[in-house]
Design a protein around this motif. Structure first.
Motif, short mmCIF file in Angstrom:
data_model
loop_
_atom_site.label_atom_id
_atom_site.label_comp_id
_atom_site.label_asym_id
_atom_site.label_seq_id
_atom_site.Cartn_x
_atom_site.Cartn_y
_atom_site.Cartn_z
N GLN A 29 -2.61 -16.64 3.56
CA GLN A 29 -2.30 -15.83 4.73
C GLN A 29 -1.05 -14.98 4.49
O GLN A 29 -1.02 -13.81 4.85
CB GLN A 29 -2.11 -16.72 5.95
N ILE A 30 -0.05 -15.56 3.87
CA ILE A 30 1.17 -14.79 3.57
C ILE A 30 0.82 -13.61 2.68
O ILE A 30 1.25 -12.49 2.92
CB ILE A 30 2.23 -15.69 2.89
N TRP A 31 0.02 -13.85 1.64
CA TRP A 31 -0.29 -12.79 0.69
C TRP A 31 -1.30 -11.78 1.25
O TRP A 31 -1.12 -10.58 1.14
CB TRP A 31 -0.82 -13.38 -0.60
N ARG A 32 -2.37 -12.26 1.87
CA ARG A 32 -3.46 -11.37 2.28
C ARG A 32 -3.29 -10.72 3.64
O ARG A 32 -3.97 -9.76 3.93
CB ARG A 32 -4.79 -12.13 2.28
N ARG A 33 -2.42 -11.24 4.48
CA ARG A 33 -2.38 -10.72 5.84
C ARG A 33 -1.05 -10.14 6.27
O ARG A 33 -1.02 -9.20 7.05
CB ARG A 33 -2.77 -11.82 6.83
N GLU A 34 0.06 -10.71 5.82
CA GLU A 34 1.36 -10.26 6.31
C GLU A 34 1.58 -8.79 6.02
O GLU A 34 1.56 -8.36 4.88
CB GLU A 34 2.48 -11.08 5.66
N GLY A 35 1.76 -8.02 7.06
CA GLY A 35 2.04 -6.61 6.91
C GLY A 35 0.83 -5.74 6.64
O GLY A 35 0.95 -4.54 6.49
N LEU A 36 -0.35 -6.32 6.58
CA LEU A 36 -1.57 -5.54 6.36
C LEU A 36 -2.43 -5.57 7.61
O LEU A 36 -2.45 -6.55 8.34
CB LEU A 36 -2.39 -6.12 5.20
N THR A 37 -3.15 -4.50 7.84
CA THR A 37 -4.11 -4.47 8.95
C THR A 37 -5.50 -4.41 8.33
O THR A 37 -5.97 -3.36 7.94
CB THR A 37 -3.88 -3.24 9.84
N HIS A 38 -6.12 -5.56 8.20
CA HIS A 38 -7.45 -5.63 7.59
C HIS A 38 -8.27 -6.69 8.28
O HIS A 38 -7.77 -7.78 8.53
CB HIS A 38 -7.34 -5.95 6.09
N PRO A 39 -9.54 -6.40 8.59
CA PRO A 39 -10.36 -7.34 9.36
C PRO A 39 -10.95 -8.51 8.59
O PRO A 39 -11.45 -9.44 9.19
CB PRO A 39 -11.48 -6.44 9.89
N PHE A 40 -10.90 -8.53 7.25
CA PHE A 40 -11.56 -9.58 6.49
C PHE A 40 -10.78 -10.88 6.53
O PHE A 40 -9.57 -10.90 6.63
CB PHE A 40 -11.79 -9.16 5.04
N LEU A 58 -2.82 -5.25 -3.58
CA LEU A 58 -2.51 -5.47 -4.99
C LEU A 58 -1.31 -4.65 -5.48
O LEU A 58 -1.02 -4.63 -6.68
CB LEU A 58 -3.74 -5.17 -5.85
N SER A 59 -0.61 -3.99 -4.58
CA SER A 59 0.55 -3.19 -4.99
C SER A 59 1.64 -4.10 -5.54
O SER A 59 1.78 -5.25 -5.12
CB SER A 59 1.08 -2.38 -3.81
N PRO A 60 2.43 -3.61 -6.49
CA PRO A 60 3.49 -4.43 -7.09
C PRO A 60 4.48 -5.00 -6.08
O PRO A 60 5.04 -6.07 -6.30
CB PRO A 60 4.18 -3.46 -8.06
N SER A 61 4.68 -4.34 -4.96
CA SER A 61 5.62 -4.85 -3.96
C SER A 61 5.09 -6.10 -3.24
O SER A 61 5.86 -6.89 -2.71
CB SER A 61 5.94 -3.77 -2.93
#
Length: 116
Positions: A29-40, A58-61
């Protein structure tokens, strides 16, 4: 007894972390969701995301190479220039399928996510 915050620590870069189901879910959840707006969901295939969302994830940041291992799932986040840190891995359970990387081809330019 005192309460302990499950979300306090994160698996460090270039580490292999053995996690229970709840901690693995927290890490994803930290990696895939924090700060991203994505429905998956966390179980969705990143390869099926549209290009802008996949590039943001997948951005370096945001991307930190590490191995997240549980009895049910192993999710390995590999940076092409550090792939040797994760040459071999498997789920944390007896007789689990073992994955061994022997070389990195030209097609692997930046990042790879392997889920077992």
């Amino acid at each position: 007894l005192e309460e302990v915050c499950r979300g306090a620590s994160v698996c460090p870069e270039l580490s292999t972390c053995l996690l229970n189901e709840a901690r693995l879910r927290d890490e994803l959840q930290i990696w895939r969701r924090e700060g991203l707006t994505h429905p998956f969901s966390d179980a969705g295939f990143i390869s099926q995301w549209d290009a802008p969302h996949r590039q943001a994830l997948l951005s370096p940041s945001r991307f930190s190479p590490k191995a997240l291992i549980s009895p049910e799932r192993a999710e390995i986040l590999i940076a092409a220039n550090k792939w040797a840190f994760f040459r071999e891995f498997q789920r944390n359970t007896p007789l689990a399928t073992r994955v061994r990387l022997t070389q990195v081809g030209d097609a692997m330019t930046e990042t790879v996510v392997v889920v077992v």
